[in-house]
Design a protein around this motif. Structure first.
Motif, PDB file in Angstrom:
ATOM      1  N   GLY A  34     -22.844   5.663  20.985  1.00 12.44           N
ATOM      2  CA  GLY A  34     -24.149   6.204  21.375  1.00 12.44           C
ATOM      3  C   GLY A  34     -24.886   6.971  20.305  1.00 12.44           C
ATOM      4  O   GLY A  34     -25.967   7.499  20.557  1.00 12.44           O
ATOM      5  N   ALA A  35     -24.331   7.049  19.097  1.00 12.70           N
ATOM      6  CA  ALA A  35     -24.933   7.905  18.074  1.00 12.70           C
ATOM      7  C   ALA A  35     -26.012   7.215  17.262  1.00 12.70           C
ATOM      8  O   ALA A  35     -26.890   7.886  16.707  1.00 12.70           O
ATOM      9  CB  ALA A  35     -23.859   8.438  17.133  1.00 12.70           C
ATOM     10  N   GLN A  36     -25.972   5.888  17.180  1.00 14.55           N
ATOM     11  CA  GLN A  36     -26.922   5.175  16.342  1.00 14.55           C
ATOM     12  C   GLN A  36     -27.331   3.863  17.009  1.00 14.55           C
ATOM     13  O   GLN A  36     -26.695   3.398  17.961  1.00 14.55           O
ATOM     14  CB  GLN A  36     -26.311   4.867  14.968  1.00 14.55           C
ATOM     15  CG  GLN A  36     -25.881   6.085  14.175  1.00 14.55           C
ATOM     16  CD  GLN A  36     -25.459   5.753  12.760  1.00 14.55           C
ATOM     17  OE1 GLN A  36     -26.265   5.788  11.830  1.00 14.55           O
ATOM     18  NE2 GLN A  36     -24.191   5.430  12.572  1.00 14.55           N
ATOM     19  N   GLY A  37     -28.412   3.281  16.491  1.00 12.30           N
ATOM     20  CA  GLY A  37     -28.827   1.956  16.923  1.00 12.30           C
ATOM     21  C   GLY A  37     -29.184   1.866  18.395  1.00 12.30           C
ATOM     22  O   GLY A  37     -29.813   2.777  18.959  1.00 12.30           O
ATOM     23  N   ILE A  38     -28.773   0.781  19.023  1.00 14.17           N
ATOM     24  CA  ILE A  38     -29.059   0.588  20.437  1.00 14.17           C
ATOM     25  C   ILE A  38     -28.492   1.732  21.267  1.00 14.17           C
ATOM     26  O   ILE A  38     -29.115   2.203  22.217  1.00 14.17           O
ATOM     27  CB  ILE A  38     -28.500  -0.768  20.907  1.00 14.17           C
ATOM     28  CG1 ILE A  38     -29.326  -1.921  20.319  1.00 14.17           C
ATOM     29  CG2 ILE A  38     -28.496  -0.858  22.440  1.00 14.17           C
ATOM     30  CD1 ILE A  38     -28.755  -3.298  20.611  1.00 14.17           C
ATOM     31  N   GLY A  39     -27.309   2.208  20.887  1.00 16.72           N
ATOM     32  CA  GLY A  39     -26.694   3.298  21.627  1.00 16.72           C
ATOM     33  C   GLY A  39     -27.529   4.560  21.635  1.00 16.72           C
ATOM     34  O   GLY A  39     -27.636   5.255  22.657  1.00 16.72           O
ATOM     35  N   ARG A  40     -28.157   4.863  20.509  1.00 16.70           N
ATOM     36  CA  ARG A  40     -29.028   6.042  20.449  1.00 16.70           C
ATOM     37  C   ARG A  40     -30.249   5.841  21.350  1.00 16.70           C
ATOM     38  O   ARG A  40     -30.692   6.781  22.024  1.00 16.70           O
ATOM     39  CB  ARG A  40     -29.460   6.312  19.012  1.00 16.70           C
ATOM     40  CG  ARG A  40     -30.323   7.543  18.859  1.00 16.70           C
ATOM     41  CD  ARG A  40     -30.684   7.848  17.404  1.00 16.70           C
ATOM     42  NE  ARG A  40     -29.570   8.416  16.656  1.00 16.70           N
ATOM     43  CZ  ARG A  40     -29.718   9.258  15.625  1.00 16.70           C
ATOM     44  NH1 ARG A  40     -30.939   9.618  15.218  1.00 16.70           N
ATOM     45  NH2 ARG A  40     -28.669   9.723  14.978  1.00 16.70           N
TER      46      ARG A  40
ATOM     47  N   THR B 160     -20.263   8.850  22.842  1.00 22.64           N
ATOM     48  CA  THR B 160     -19.084   8.877  22.003  1.00 22.64           C
ATOM     49  C   THR B 160     -19.304   7.952  20.826  1.00 22.64           C
ATOM     50  O   THR B 160     -20.037   6.961  20.928  1.00 22.64           O
ATOM     51  CB  THR B 160     -17.821   8.479  22.790  1.00 22.64           C
ATOM     52  OG1 THR B 160     -16.671   8.656  21.964  1.00 22.64           O
ATOM     53  CG2 THR B 160     -17.896   7.043  23.257  1.00 22.64           C
ATOM     54  N   ASP B 161     -18.701   8.299  19.711  1.00 23.07           N
ATOM     55  CA  ASP B 161     -18.874   7.517  18.495  1.00 23.07           C
ATOM     56  C   ASP B 161     -17.761   7.893  17.532  1.00 23.07           C
ATOM     57  O   ASP B 161     -17.215   9.004  17.603  1.00 23.07           O
ATOM     58  CB  ASP B 161     -20.236   7.801  17.852  1.00 23.07           C
ATOM     59  CG  ASP B 161     -20.739   6.631  17.012  1.00 23.07           C
ATOM     60  OD1 ASP B 161     -21.649   5.920  17.449  1.00 23.07           O
ATOM     61  OD2 ASP B 161     -20.195   6.430  15.906  1.00 23.07           O
ATOM     62  N   LEU B 162     -17.426   6.968  16.663  1.00 23.01           N
ATOM     63  CA  LEU B 162     -16.415   7.231  15.642  1.00 23.01           C
ATOM     64  C   LEU B 162     -16.982   8.056  14.494  1.00 23.01           C
ATOM     65  O   LEU B 162     -16.249   8.759  13.795  1.00 23.01           O
ATOM     66  CB  LEU B 162     -15.873   5.901  15.110  1.00 23.01           C
ATOM     67  CG  LEU B 162     -14.718   5.937  14.113  1.00 23.01           C
ATOM     68  CD1 LEU B 162     -13.506   6.632  14.722  1.00 23.01           C
ATOM     69  CD2 LEU B 162     -14.347   4.524  13.686  1.00 23.01           C
ATOM     70  N   ASP B 163     -18.295   8.014  14.316  1.00 29.15           N
ATOM     71  CA  ASP B 163     -18.976   8.693  13.213  1.00 29.15           C
ATOM     72  C   ASP B 163     -19.405  10.093  13.656  1.00 29.15           C
ATOM     73  O   ASP B 163     -20.380  10.256  14.393  1.00 29.15           O
ATOM     74  CB  ASP B 163     -20.189   7.855  12.784  1.00 29.15           C
ATOM     75  CG  ASP B 163     -20.836   8.363  11.510  1.00 29.15           C
ATOM     76  OD1 ASP B 163     -20.827   9.578  11.269  1.00 29.15           O
ATOM     77  OD2 ASP B 163     -21.388   7.531  10.753  1.00 29.15           O
ATOM     78  N   TRP B 164     -18.665  11.100  13.203  1.00 27.57           N
ATOM     79  CA  TRP B 164     -18.961  12.482  13.584  1.00 27.57           C
ATOM     80  C   TRP B 164     -20.353  12.904  13.106  1.00 27.57           C
ATOM     81  O   TRP B 164     -21.091  13.568  13.846  1.00 27.57           O
ATOM     82  CB  TRP B 164     -17.916  13.420  12.983  1.00 27.57           C
ATOM     83  CG  TRP B 164     -16.570  13.357  13.615  1.00 27.57           C
ATOM     84  CD1 TRP B 164     -15.742  12.282  13.677  1.00 27.57           C
ATOM     85  CD2 TRP B 164     -15.878  14.421  14.276  1.00 27.57           C
ATOM     86  NE1 TRP B 164     -14.579  12.594  14.320  1.00 27.57           N
ATOM     87  CE2 TRP B 164     -14.620  13.915  14.693  1.00 27.57           C
ATOM     88  CE3 TRP B 164     -16.175  15.759  14.523  1.00 27.57           C
ATOM     89  CZ2 TRP B 164     -13.680  14.694  15.374  1.00 27.57           C
ATOM     90  CZ3 TRP B 164     -15.237  16.540  15.191  1.00 27.57           C
ATOM     91  CH2 TRP B 164     -14.013  16.001  15.615  1.00 27.57           C
ATOM     92  N   ASP B 165     -20.704  12.550  11.887  1.00 33.88           N
ATOM     93  CA  ASP B 165     -22.005  12.934  11.343  1.00 33.88           C
ATOM     94  C   ASP B 165     -23.134  12.328  12.173  1.00 33.88           C
ATOM     95  O   ASP B 165     -24.140  12.984  12.448  1.00 33.88           O
ATOM     96  CB  ASP B 165     -22.132  12.483   9.889  1.00 33.88           C
ATOM     97  CG  ASP B 165     -21.219  13.253   8.957  1.00 33.88           C
ATOM     98  OD1 ASP B 165     -20.804  14.380   9.328  1.00 33.88           O
ATOM     99  OD2 ASP B 165     -20.905  12.746   7.872  1.00 33.88           O
ATOM    100  N   ALA B 166     -22.971  11.068  12.549  1.00 34.68           N
ATOM    101  CA  ALA B 166     -23.998  10.410  13.356  1.00 34.68           C
ATOM    102  C   ALA B 166     -24.114  11.057  14.726  1.00 34.68           C
ATOM    103  O   ALA B 166     -25.216  11.196  15.269  1.00 34.68           O
ATOM    104  CB  ALA B 166     -23.681   8.924  13.490  1.00 34.68           C
TER     105      ALA B 166
ATOM    106  N   LYS C 252     -28.613   7.474  11.606  1.00 43.25           N
ATOM    107  CA  LYS C 252     -28.546   8.871  11.193  1.00 43.25           C
ATOM    108  C   LYS C 252     -29.350   9.071   9.916  1.00 43.25           C
ATOM    109  O   LYS C 252     -29.644   8.120   9.184  1.00 43.25           O
ATOM    110  CB  LYS C 252     -27.094   9.296  10.992  1.00 43.25           C
ATOM    111  CG  LYS C 252     -26.371   8.599   9.845  1.00 43.25           C
ATOM    112  CD  LYS C 252     -24.924   9.049   9.769  1.00 43.25           C
ATOM    113  CE  LYS C 252     -24.188   8.349   8.636  1.00 43.25           C
ATOM    114  NZ  LYS C 252     -22.762   8.748   8.567  1.00 43.25           N
ATOM    115  N   GLU C 253     -29.709  10.334   9.659  1.00 45.69           N
ATOM    116  CA  GLU C 253     -30.477  10.656   8.466  1.00 45.69           C
ATOM    117  C   GLU C 253     -29.719  10.188   7.228  1.00 45.69           C
ATOM    118  O   GLU C 253     -28.511  10.328   7.124  1.00 45.69           O
ATOM    119  CB  GLU C 253     -30.728  12.157   8.381  1.00 45.69           C
ATOM    120  CG  GLU C 253     -31.786  12.662   9.333  1.00 45.69           C
ATOM    121  CD  GLU C 253     -33.167  12.057   9.068  1.00 45.69           C
ATOM    122  OE1 GLU C 253     -33.480  11.808   7.876  1.00 45.69           O
ATOM    123  OE2 GLU C 253     -33.906  11.844  10.039  1.00 45.69           O
TER     124      GLU C 253
END
Length: 260
Positions: A15-21, A37-43, A198-199
């Motif tokens: 859910g942190a990036q792309g369609i999930g966001r 939830t996402d594997l990328d903490w920064d995202a 993400k930025e």
């Protein structure tokens, strides 16, 4: 959806990036209690900050959905914080390693894609089941791909996983009917997510006339296109729909293309 989601607990994987966001934003706008939830903490942190600037709130729980123990821990945290789950959206997915000839694609590379894109939704549904059974009109939505039905060269793992997820969708719909859980899928086509990252990784969309002309709708898709359909399919307005897959691709997969 006229406040339908205001009391709903919605879990979105990837859910942190792309369609999930885009899905997280849409359900948060509908006042749902959104957990991403996402594997990328920064995202994940970036997504929460991005949504906070819009006066929207989501929770972020890091998780690798291909890992059984992490999925169990994820669902335990959802149980502790909310006690139930109304909507599970299996969106997490990876495309890499991609475009390797069959002879050069290792078994581990093939399995890595399947473990996230297919094993992940299975694990999430399995361990979310007790929470969904406590939900109100619970639903599972799997995000697949038109690659389940058509291919580009050398995309073996991704295509196989998305095809498997399509089959898993109708299997779960039949199997979970006794628990009154509806299960559907959305099969996106070309969805532009460059500006939903993400930025530091955002890319301004650039589409040629040829890119747009491939689509009878006249444009490339956006995460909002997927989110609007998800809001419908996970609501009571779609209460008689289960075991189905909705293709959202601007008509691309039904357009015949001839090369003169």
């Amino acid at each position: 959806m006229q406040n339908y989601y205001s009391s709903k607990v919605v879990l979105i994987t990837g859910g942190a990036q792309g369609i999930g966001r885009g899905l997280a934003q849409a359900f948060a706008l509908e006042k749902a209690q959104v957990v991403i939830t996402d594997l990328d903490w920064d995202a994940g942190a970036d997504a929460m900050q991005w949504l906070s600037k819009q006066h929207l709130s989501v929770e972020f729980i890091p998780c690798d959905v291909s890992k059984e123990q992490q999925v169990q821990q994820l669902m335990n945290k959802v149980r502790q914080q909310h006690g139930r789950l109304d909507v599970l959206i299996n969106n997490a997915g990876i495309a890499s390693p991609a475009r390797k000839p069959l002879a050069q694609l290792s078994v581990d590379e093939f399995d890595t894609v399947l473990s996230v894109n297919l094993r992940g939704p299975f694990l999430c549904a399995k361990y979310a089941l007790p929470l969904l059974e406590k939900g109100t009109n619970p639903t599972i939505l799997n995000i697949t791909s038109t690659r389940a039905f058509m291919s580009e060269p050398n995309t073996f793992g991704y295509t196989a996983a998305k095809g498997g997820l399509e089959a898993l969708t109708h299997s779960m719909a039949v199997s979970l009917a006794a628990q009154h859980i509806r299960v559907n899928a959305i099969s996106p086509g070309w969805i532009e997510t460059g500006n939903w990252q993400k930025e530091g990784q955002k890319i301004a969309p650039q589409h040629s006339p040829e890119d747009k002309e491939q689509h009878p709708a006249g444009r490339v898709g956006t995460p909002e296109d997927i989110a609007e359909a998800a809001l419908f399919l996970c609501s009571d307005k779609a209460g008689f729909i289960t075991g189905q897959s909705l293709t959202i691709d601007g008509g691309m997969t039904v357009k015949m293309i001839y090369h003169e």
